[in-house]
Structure formats: C-alpha cells, structure tokens
Design an enzyme around this catalytic site. Structure first.
Site, PDB file in Angstrom:
ATOM      1  N   LYS A 113       0.822  -1.193   0.000  1.00 27.31           N
ATOM      2  CA  LYS A 113       0.000   0.000   0.000  1.00 27.31           C
ATOM      3  C   LYS A 113       0.868   1.260   0.000  1.00 27.31           C
ATOM      4  O   LYS A 113       0.387   2.363  -0.219  1.00 27.31           O
ATOM      5  CB  LYS A 113      -0.860   0.033   1.294  1.00 27.31           C
ATOM      6  CG  LYS A 113      -1.748  -1.149   1.503  1.00 27.31           C
ATOM      7  CD  LYS A 113      -2.366  -1.037   2.921  1.00 27.31           C
ATOM      8  CE  LYS A 113      -2.891  -2.361   3.365  1.00 27.31           C
ATOM      9  NZ  LYS A 113      -3.220  -2.356   4.796  1.00 27.31           N
ATOM     10  N   VAL A 115      11.802   4.960   8.211  1.00 33.08           N
ATOM     11  CA  VAL A 115      11.069   6.190   7.911  1.00 33.08           C
ATOM     12  C   VAL A 115       9.583   5.927   7.718  1.00 33.08           C
ATOM     13  O   VAL A 115       9.179   4.829   7.319  1.00 33.08           O
ATOM     14  CB  VAL A 115      11.632   6.896   6.656  1.00 33.08           C
ATOM     15  CG1 VAL A 115      13.012   7.456   6.935  1.00 33.08           C
ATOM     16  CG2 VAL A 115      11.672   5.947   5.459  1.00 33.08           C
ATOM     17  N   ASP A 121      14.636  -1.362   0.007  1.00 29.21           N
ATOM     18  CA  ASP A 121      15.396  -1.680   1.215  1.00 29.21           C
ATOM     19  C   ASP A 121      16.373  -2.805   0.861  1.00 29.21           C
ATOM     20  O   ASP A 121      17.427  -2.555   0.294  1.00 29.21           O
ATOM     21  CB  ASP A 121      14.384  -2.071   2.299  1.00 29.21           C
ATOM     22  CG  ASP A 121      14.992  -2.248   3.666  1.00 29.21           C
ATOM     23  OD1 ASP A 121      16.007  -1.606   3.967  1.00 29.21           O
ATOM     24  OD2 ASP A 121      14.455  -3.056   4.455  1.00 29.21           O
ATOM     25  N   ASP A 149       7.410   2.754  -2.831  1.00 31.81           N
ATOM     26  CA  ASP A 149       7.727   3.765  -1.824  1.00 31.81           C
ATOM     27  C   ASP A 149       9.218   3.771  -1.476  1.00 31.81           C
ATOM     28  O   ASP A 149       9.858   4.808  -1.469  1.00 31.81           O
ATOM     29  CB  ASP A 149       6.867   3.581  -0.550  1.00 31.81           C
ATOM     30  CG  ASP A 149       6.935   2.167   0.026  1.00 31.81           C
ATOM     31  OD1 ASP A 149       7.627   1.289  -0.552  1.00 31.81           O
ATOM     32  OD2 ASP A 149       6.288   1.929   1.067  1.00 31.81           O
ATOM     33  N   ASP A 196       4.526   3.279   6.275  1.00 31.10           N
ATOM     34  CA  ASP A 196       3.916   3.002   7.576  1.00 31.10           C
ATOM     35  C   ASP A 196       4.889   2.372   8.557  1.00 31.10           C
ATOM     36  O   ASP A 196       5.922   1.825   8.194  1.00 31.10           O
ATOM     37  CB  ASP A 196       2.741   2.034   7.411  1.00 31.10           C
ATOM     38  CG  ASP A 196       3.215   0.595   7.186  1.00 31.10           C
ATOM     39  OD1 ASP A 196       4.031   0.379   6.258  1.00 31.10           O
ATOM     40  OD2 ASP A 196       2.802  -0.300   7.947  1.00 31.10           O
TER      41      ASP A 196
HETATM   42  P1  IMP Z   1      12.635  -4.820   0.350  1.00 32.82           P
HETATM   43  O1  IMP Z   1      12.055  -6.014  -0.340  1.00 32.82           O
HETATM   44  O2  IMP Z   1      13.479  -5.212   1.536  1.00 32.82           O
HETATM   45  O3  IMP Z   1      13.370  -3.880  -0.577  1.00 32.82           O
HETATM   46  O4  IMP Z   1      11.428  -4.111   1.040  1.00 32.82           O
HETATM   47  C1  IMP Z   1      10.738  -3.036   0.553  1.00 32.82           C
HETATM   48  C2  IMP Z   1       9.534  -2.815   1.446  1.00 32.82           C
HETATM   49  O5  IMP Z   1       9.884  -2.810   2.842  1.00 32.82           O
HETATM   50  C3  IMP Z   1       8.946  -1.454   1.177  1.00 32.82           C
HETATM   51  O6  IMP Z   1       7.990  -1.496   0.144  1.00 32.82           O
HETATM   52  C4  IMP Z   1       8.322  -1.106   2.507  1.00 32.82           C
HETATM   53  O7  IMP Z   1       7.014  -1.639   2.588  1.00 32.82           O
HETATM   54  C5  IMP Z   1       9.174  -1.809   3.540  1.00 32.82           C
HETATM   55  N1  IMP Z   1      10.155  -0.872   4.165  1.00 32.82           N
HETATM   56  C6  IMP Z   1      11.478  -0.949   4.088  1.00 32.82           C
HETATM   57  N2  IMP Z   1      12.064   0.055   4.769  1.00 32.82           N
HETATM   58  C7  IMP Z   1      11.041   0.796   5.286  1.00 32.82           C
HETATM   59  C8  IMP Z   1      11.001   1.998   6.094  1.00 32.82           C
HETATM   60  O8  IMP Z   1      12.013   2.616   6.466  1.00 32.82           O
HETATM   61  N3  IMP Z   1       9.751   2.434   6.409  1.00 32.82           N
HETATM   62  C9  IMP Z   1       8.615   1.830   6.018  1.00 32.82           C
HETATM   63  N4  IMP Z   1       8.612   0.716   5.266  1.00 32.82           N
HETATM   64  C10 IMP Z   1       9.816   0.199   4.900  1.00 32.82           C
END
Ligand code: IMP
Length: 175
Positions: free
Chosen positions: A42, A150, A100, A97, A156
């Site tokens: 979302k 963040v 990570d 958004d 969120d």
């Molecule tokens: P990845 O697969 O580890 O790159 O995760 C990405 C997802 O992790 C994003 O779409 C967010 O939903 C969540 N996420 C990662 N870091 C943050 C943060 O600092 N704040 C909020 N959501 C985060």
C-alpha cells in the site's frame, strides 16, 4: 508533531519538488508512449497519486500486491505476488515507496516480465542502498537515505503514519 517522529527527513515541499522533477524526467523518457503505472500496495499509493498528476503524457494506472517473508535459511526473501494487473505488451513503470533489501522489486520486475510486459522500469521515492541484499535497478529514484526507519507520505510503521504529509524518522515506540 507525533511524539514518535524523531526528525523530519524531507518536508512536504521538498517531496513535492522532487516528485515534479521525477515527473518531468519520466514524461521525457516515455514521450509518445502510454505506460502502465503500477503502484506497489500500500506504501506507494500516496506517491503514485502525486506522481501521475505531474506527468504530461497519457498513462494508465493499476496496482500490484506483494507480501514478503524470510525463507527458512534466512538468506533471502520469498516474495508472493497476491494481486497483479494485466501487463501483456505494456510498458510498465513500477512505482514503489522505498527500496530496502531489494528482494521485493527484484521479484516484481522478473514477475512482470514473465507476465509479458514489453518493458519494466522502476520509480522509487526512497532508496536505502546500504541495506541492499540483492541487486536491483532503480531507474528513477527520489532520494537516497541512510539506514533508518522512515514513515509518512504513504510509508507506515504497523500500518500507522501513512497519512503524514512529510517523511520522518521514527524513534522507539512502546505501544
Ligand atoms: P525490500 O524487499 O526489503 O526492498 O522491502 C521493501 C519494502 O519494505 C517497502 O515497500 C516497505 O514496505 C518496507 N520498508 C522498508 N524500509 C522501510 C522503512 O524505512 N519504512 C517503512 N517501510 C519500509
């Protein structure tokens, strides 16, 4: 300000300015095309709503849903796609958004190409490169940020804070 927000990283005005810049770049790159802008639920909803309104090319909008969890060896993440639009033959722009570890976007890009998308690019508002576990290309990036958690502008913590107009760093919560 909410007491859990330690500091503001980007004000609403700074975000709006960067979104306008991204919109101009995307409009130039996709001139003559009608991309399908696909927001990742979302967290990307607020960003997507602002981004599409500063694009001066025709676009269509849709959403994709993905849930991720650590696999048993903890070495990678399984990413399950639970909602996907029809993308066959489309130029897809994924709007996310934040990047990570990179697992979500790496999976979504591969998945959308497997579904027959003609092209897939990524536009992420935020990127935490120091956290990357798997390489993923981000063609359009709003801001690179350090390793901190963040919230706001769609992001969120436990489903809260998405409605904050700015992006802030969250401190310890004792709820
Ligand atoms: P990845 O697969 O580890 O790159 O995760 C990405 C997802 O992790 C994003 O779409 C967010 O939903 C969540 N996420 C990662 N870091 C943050 C943060 O600092 N704040 C909020 N959501 C985060």
């Amino acid at each position: 300000m909410d007491s859990h927000i330690e500091r503001i990283l980007f004000t609403a005005e700074e975000v709006a300015q960067r979104v306008r810049e991204l919109g101009a770049e995307i409009s130039r790159d996709y001139a003559g095309k009608t991309p399908l802008v696909v927001g990742v639920l979302k967290g990307a909803v607020v960003f997507l709503a602002d981004l599409v309104r500063v694009l001066d090319i025709p676009v269509e909008m849709d959403f994709i849903g993905a849930a991720s969890y650590r696999n048993s060896t903890e070495s990678s993440r399984e990413v399950e796609v639970y909602l996907c639009p029809q993308v066959k033959g489309r130029d897809v722009l994924i709007v996310e958004d934040i990047v990570d570890t990179g697992w979500t976007l790496a999976r979504l890009r591969k998945f959308l190409l497997e579904q027959g998308a003609a092209s897939v690019r990524v536009c992420a508002l935020l990127d935490k490169p120091s956290r990357r576990e798997t390489p993923v290309e981000v063609e359009y990036c709003g801001f690179e940020i350090p390793d901190c958690f963040v919230v706001g502008y769609g992001l969120d913590y436990a489903q809260r804070y998405r409605n904050l107009p700015f992006i802030g760093v969250i401190g310890k919560t004792e709820e």
